[in-house]
Design a protein around this motif. Structure first.
Motif, mmCIF file in Angstrom:
data_model
loop_
_atom_site.group_PDB
_atom_site.id
_atom_site.type_symbol
_atom_site.label_atom_id
_atom_site.label_comp_id
_atom_site.label_asym_id
_atom_site.label_seq_id
_atom_site.Cartn_x
_atom_site.Cartn_y
_atom_site.Cartn_z
ATOM 1 N N LEU A 269 27.738 111.650 -11.580
ATOM 2 C CA LEU A 269 26.866 111.523 -12.861
ATOM 3 C C LEU A 269 26.086 110.148 -12.360
ATOM 4 C CD1 LEU A 269 28.151 111.065 -16.261
ATOM 5 C CD2 LEU A 269 27.174 109.209 -15.389
ATOM 6 N N VAL A 270 26.472 109.168 -11.842
ATOM 7 C CA VAL A 270 25.497 107.962 -11.595
ATOM 8 C C VAL A 270 24.543 108.440 -10.732
ATOM 9 C CG1 VAL A 270 25.294 105.532 -10.566
ATOM 10 C CG2 VAL A 270 27.309 106.461 -12.217
ATOM 11 N N SER A 271 24.517 109.147 -9.561
ATOM 12 C CA SER A 271 23.636 109.388 -8.747
ATOM 13 C C SER A 271 22.777 110.491 -9.284
ATOM 14 C CB SER A 271 24.378 109.887 -7.280
ATOM 15 O OG SER A 271 25.033 111.073 -7.522
ATOM 16 N N GLN A 272 23.188 111.333 -10.083
ATOM 17 C CA GLN A 272 22.225 112.442 -10.483
ATOM 18 C C GLN A 272 21.357 111.750 -11.482
ATOM 19 O OE1 GLN A 272 25.265 115.238 -11.877
ATOM 20 N NE2 GLN A 272 25.737 115.904 -10.037
ATOM 21 N N PHE A 273 22.180 110.928 -12.234
ATOM 22 C CA PHE A 273 21.007 110.209 -13.470
ATOM 23 C C PHE A 273 19.986 109.303 -12.839
ATOM 24 C CE2 PHE A 273 20.177 106.788 -16.443
ATOM 25 C CZ PHE A 273 20.030 107.673 -17.778
ATOM 26 N N THR A 274 20.426 108.687 -11.706
ATOM 27 C CA THR A 274 19.480 107.765 -11.122
ATOM 28 C C THR A 274 18.512 108.441 -10.531
ATOM 29 O OG1 THR A 274 21.228 106.214 -10.563
ATOM 30 C CG2 THR A 274 19.209 105.989 -9.325
ATOM 31 N N THR A 275 18.865 109.868 -9.902
ATOM 32 C CA THR A 275 17.639 110.560 -9.151
ATOM 33 C C THR A 275 16.898 111.144 -10.152
ATOM 34 O OG1 THR A 275 19.131 110.997 -7.312
ATOM 35 C CG2 THR A 275 17.400 112.520 -7.749
ATOM 36 N N ILE A 276 17.440 111.629 -11.358
ATOM 37 C CA ILE A 276 16.423 112.521 -12.411
ATOM 38 C C ILE A 276 15.994 111.778 -13.207
ATOM 39 C CG2 ILE A 276 16.639 114.066 -14.439
ATOM 40 C CD1 ILE A 276 19.222 115.130 -12.751
ATOM 41 N N PHE A 277 16.402 110.504 -13.408
ATOM 42 C CA PHE A 277 15.724 109.654 -14.653
ATOM 43 C C PHE A 277 15.039 108.343 -14.142
ATOM 44 C CE2 PHE A 277 18.466 112.563 -16.987
ATOM 45 C CZ PHE A 277 17.851 112.924 -18.069
ATOM 46 N N LEU A 278 16.071 107.548 -13.459
ATOM 47 C CA LEU A 278 15.240 106.322 -13.090
ATOM 48 C C LEU A 278 14.419 106.240 -11.900
ATOM 49 C CD1 LEU A 278 18.887 104.278 -13.055
ATOM 50 C CD2 LEU A 278 17.128 104.767 -14.929
ATOM 51 N N GLU A 279 14.235 107.407 -11.045
ATOM 52 C CA GLU A 279 13.308 107.223 -9.731
ATOM 53 C C GLU A 279 12.128 108.014 -10.246
ATOM 54 O OE1 GLU A 279 15.390 108.935 -6.502
ATOM 55 O OE2 GLU A 279 16.569 107.435 -6.335
ATOM 56 N N ARG A 280 11.688 108.444 -11.661
ATOM 57 C CA ARG A 280 10.747 108.810 -11.894
ATOM 58 C C ARG A 280 9.542 107.672 -12.350
ATOM 59 N NH1 ARG A 280 10.225 110.994 -16.587
ATOM 60 N NH2 ARG A 280 8.836 112.687 -16.228
ATOM 61 N N SER A 281 8.522 107.710 -11.433
ATOM 62 C CA SER A 281 7.661 106.681 -11.525
ATOM 63 C C SER A 281 6.739 106.695 -12.947
ATOM 64 C CB SER A 281 6.565 106.888 -10.584
ATOM 65 O OG SER A 281 6.074 108.325 -10.367
ATOM 66 N N SER A 284 7.856 104.819 -18.600
ATOM 67 C CA SER A 284 7.406 103.190 -18.681
ATOM 68 C C SER A 284 8.560 102.374 -18.471
ATOM 69 C CB SER A 284 6.975 103.184 -20.223
ATOM 70 O OG SER A 284 8.199 103.492 -21.205
ATOM 71 N N SER A 285 8.097 101.081 -18.490
ATOM 72 C CA SER A 285 8.993 99.914 -18.288
ATOM 73 C C SER A 285 10.031 99.948 -19.262
ATOM 74 C CB SER A 285 8.309 98.828 -18.047
ATOM 75 O OG SER A 285 7.571 98.231 -19.149
ATOM 76 N N GLU A 286 9.632 100.169 -20.579
ATOM 77 C CA GLU A 286 10.451 100.121 -21.698
ATOM 78 C C GLU A 286 11.545 101.139 -21.698
ATOM 79 O OE1 GLU A 286 10.266 99.929 -26.706
ATOM 80 O OE2 GLU A 286 8.450 100.077 -25.373
ATOM 81 N N THR A 287 11.311 102.361 -21.249
ATOM 82 C CA THR A 287 12.097 103.455 -21.313
ATOM 83 C C THR A 287 12.953 103.348 -20.043
ATOM 84 O OG1 THR A 287 10.515 104.897 -22.284
ATOM 85 C CG2 THR A 287 12.159 106.009 -21.018
ATOM 86 N N THR A 288 12.439 102.826 -18.908
ATOM 87 C CA THR A 288 13.362 102.680 -17.901
ATOM 88 C C THR A 288 14.644 101.641 -18.177
ATOM 89 O OG1 THR A 288 11.497 102.877 -16.348
ATOM 90 C CG2 THR A 288 13.362 101.864 -15.214
ATOM 91 N N GLU A 289 14.059 100.516 -18.829
ATOM 92 C CA GLU A 289 15.047 99.582 -19.373
ATOM 93 C C GLU A 289 15.949 100.239 -20.038
ATOM 94 O OE1 GLU A 289 15.310 95.145 -21.470
ATOM 95 O OE2 GLU A 289 13.376 96.134 -21.169
ATOM 96 N N PHE A 290 15.773 101.000 -21.045
ATOM 97 C CA PHE A 290 16.660 101.779 -21.948
ATOM 98 C C PHE A 290 17.562 102.423 -21.213
ATOM 99 C CE2 PHE A 290 17.799 105.483 -24.266
ATOM 100 C CZ PHE A 290 18.390 104.946 -25.439
ATOM 101 N N LEU A 291 17.135 103.396 -20.088
ATOM 102 C CA LEU A 291 17.990 104.079 -19.318
ATOM 103 C C LEU A 291 18.947 103.280 -18.496
ATOM 104 C CD1 LEU A 291 15.148 106.595 -18.139
ATOM 105 C CD2 LEU A 291 16.752 106.872 -19.768
ATOM 106 N N HIS A 292 18.277 102.338 -17.892
ATOM 107 C CA HIS A 292 19.393 101.347 -17.267
ATOM 108 C C HIS A 292 20.724 100.974 -18.041
ATOM 109 C CE1 HIS A 292 17.825 100.679 -13.128
ATOM 110 N NE2 HIS A 292 16.658 100.727 -13.832
ATOM 111 N N SER A 293 20.127 100.454 -19.136
ATOM 112 C CA SER A 293 21.410 100.100 -20.253
ATOM 113 C C SER A 293 22.148 101.010 -20.551
ATOM 114 C CB SER A 293 20.667 99.387 -21.429
ATOM 115 O OG SER A 293 19.818 100.341 -22.280
#
Length: 563
Positions: A269-281, A284-293
């Motif tokens: 779950l963590v690796s898939q979520f990181t690859t699919i959502f967090l590594e997308r350039s 936005s920074s606000e969206t990335t912060e929300f995804l991390h939380s």
């Protein structure tokens, strides 16, 4: 004077006199010739002249009639124009409908394709061709905006039907995320790509749906393990105990499978979520912060699920080696998760300490209760001693049938885990020792350092209660001495009650065996044998903490047994 006359006068003025005099003759000659020619023409062509004259007269009459008709036509033209305009107004709607029908007829094939788009999209969704369905939906949306910007035509009805099919496809895609078979990264990436392309959900909503669906899949896998454990019929909740069990513990097998499934599921779950959502350039920074939380929240919840299961199930694991194996497995698991910021090694230590504390405490108390029950029995055999065991260690005894008090001392040069042979002279004491050693042997496999003082205190408490009961029994109950040569001295016939000094010696022997051999040996087995804390516990320290020792010493002073 016209132009011809002027031209002829100019001609005359240009002639010589002789030519001028002859000019009248020429004119007469020419006139005669023309007259002859005219007479000839009239004679030969008179029908033509008559026809021409008649035609001229007829034309004149026709022109007059035409002029009259034209005047009449001009007079009625405004009325005709008015009627034509009224007719045009009446047939305007018919012309528009005819024009539309003409367009429909000319584009009948394309119209049929547009009307049937809803069925095409539904077929694509049913067949799993989500990419084709999304492309069709995008094309019909563009066509609707192009052909009917007002949004009131048939094409918008077709678009509404397509949108309904697309919404059902969104449900299918989200359901696919919950399936255990869809745990491969390419499949999940493709599914999330479809959701993004459709534009029904924004990035944050897609991320929440993704985590929720994958969490449901993981929970279902964990629940399947629980159902398998309960339906197998091999799991029975037990009270924690650190004594070895001959029954295979399903709690251990369940926890090992549970940890494996949890580890694989959470890591995926963590690796898939990181690859699919967090590594997308593109995020936005606000969206990335929300995804991390969001990821932190879900992983924290999953960790609480694991810890809750451990807290409930660990006490059912009876085998200490199984606890050690589980701790190793969880330690490796926590270490691997440290790479993604989910190191929980500092939490599991407390859970295993609780399990060890509960198991060891239960072992101490069970052994104590068993011993107290045994020595409190009215059967005389439980308080008899084996003369074969006492005589084997006696030095300076006058008779092998009398217990020797000189041998009732603990030899501290022996290894702390080897029981003194003299304990075999009293069966309840040696059974008590075996029960406690079984618990301590299990503790050796997993001995938390933080529990050292607490377990030693619990052991002293159990020994104190057992010793108090035993001292009370041996100082108030008549004892017998077995004449059997059995190793444990309890299988032969008993002699009658020994009166007087011999009975006192027996009481002193049993009490001294418990106080001077059994208790220090068991404490040494915990202090040195398990924790290796040699020399940390002085004899006076523990004797001052055990109340039954003072009771025993007071009885010794009042009884003054013979040498």
């Amino acid at each position: 004077m016209d132009a011809d006359d002027s031209e002829y006068l100019s001609y005359l003025t240009s002639l010589h006199l002789a030519d001028l005099k002859s000019e009248p003759a020429k004119l007469n000659s020419s006139s005669a010739q023309l007259t002859n020619v005219l007479i000839t023409l009239c004679h030969t062509s008179y029908p033509t002249f008559l026809s021409a004259h008649q035609s001229v007269n007829t034309l004149s009459t026709s022109l007059n009639a035409f002029s009259s008709s034209l005047d009449a036509l001009i007079s009625v033209l405004p009325v005709v124009e008015q009627k034509a305009k009224g007719f045009l107004e009446e047939v305007k709607d018919v012309q528009a409908e005819r024009k539309k029908m003409k367009v429909v007829v000319e584009n009948l094939g394309r119209v049929e394709e547009i009307v049937g788009v809803g069925g095409v999209v539904e077929g694509c969704v049913r067949s799993g061709w989500y990419g084709e369905a999304v492309e069709v939906e995008m094309r019909i949306a563009n066509l609707a905006r192009k052909l009917d910007p007002d949004g009131r035509g048939v094409v918008w009805d077709v678009k509404a039907e397509v949108d309904q099919r697309i919404r059902s496809m969104v449900g299918d895609l989200l359901s696919g995320l919950r399936e255990s078979g869809a745990n491969k990264l390419p499949v999940l990436f493709k599914t999330v790509g479809f959701l993004r392309k459709m534009g029904v959900l924004d990035e944050e909503e897609i991320a929440q749906a993704f985590l929720s669906c994958r969490l449901s899949c993981l929970k279902r896998s964990l629940e399947d393990l629980d159902v398998e454990r309960r339906t197998s019929g091999t799991f029975t909740p037990v009270t924690p105990s650190f004594q070895q069990s001959s029954v295979s513990g399903s709690g251990e097998r369940y926890l090992k499978k549970y940890v494996d499934v949890w580890r694989e599921g959470v890591y995926d779950l963590v690796s898939q979520f990181t690859t699919i959502f967090l590594e997308r350039s593109a995020a936005s920074s606000e969206t990335t912060e929300f995804l991390h939380s969001l990821l932190t929240t879900y992983t924290t919840h999953l960790l609480s699920v694991l810890l809750g299961t451990l807290e409930v199930t660990l006490p059912t694991v009876q085998d200490p080696s199984a606890l050690n194996s589980l701790l190793t497995q969880l330690t490796y698991c926590a270490t691997s998760f440290s790479r993604i910021g989910l190191d929980f090694r500092w939490i599991i230590g407390g859970l295993f300490e609780d399990a060890v504390r509960a198991g060891v405490t239960k072992g101490f108390r069970d052994a104590r209760d068993k011993f107290i029950h045994t020595v409190s029995s009215t059967s005389p055999t439980v308080l008899s001693i084996s003369t074969s065991s006492t005589s084997a260690t006696a030095t300076g005894s006058s008779s092998t049938n009398e217990p020797s008090l000189d041998a009732v001392r603990l030899d501290t040069t022996n290894p702390p885990h080897v029981p003194p042979h003299i304990l075999t002279s009293h069966k309840p004491t040696v059974i008590y020792a075996n029960d406690l050693l079984t618990t301590l042997n299990g503790l050796r496999l997993l001995a938390p350092k933080n529990l050292y003082r607490e377990l030693l205190t619990e052991l002293d408490k159990s020994l104190d209660e057992a010793g108090a009961a035993f001292v009370d029994v041996i100082t108030t109950t008549p004892l017998t001495i077995s004449s059997s040569s059995s190793a444990y001295g309890l299988q032969g016939a008993l002699s009658k009650e020994e009166p007087g000094e011999k009975g006192k010696r027996t009481r002193v022997y049993l009490g001294s065996l418990f106080v001077n051999v059994f208790v220090p040996f068991i404490r040494r087995a915990l202090v040195e044998g398990v924790y290796g804390s040699e020399g940390e516990e002085r004899e006076n320290d523990w004797k001052s903490q055990l109340g039954f020792v003072r009771t025993w010493e007071d009885w010794l002073q009042s009884s003054t047994p013979p040498e």
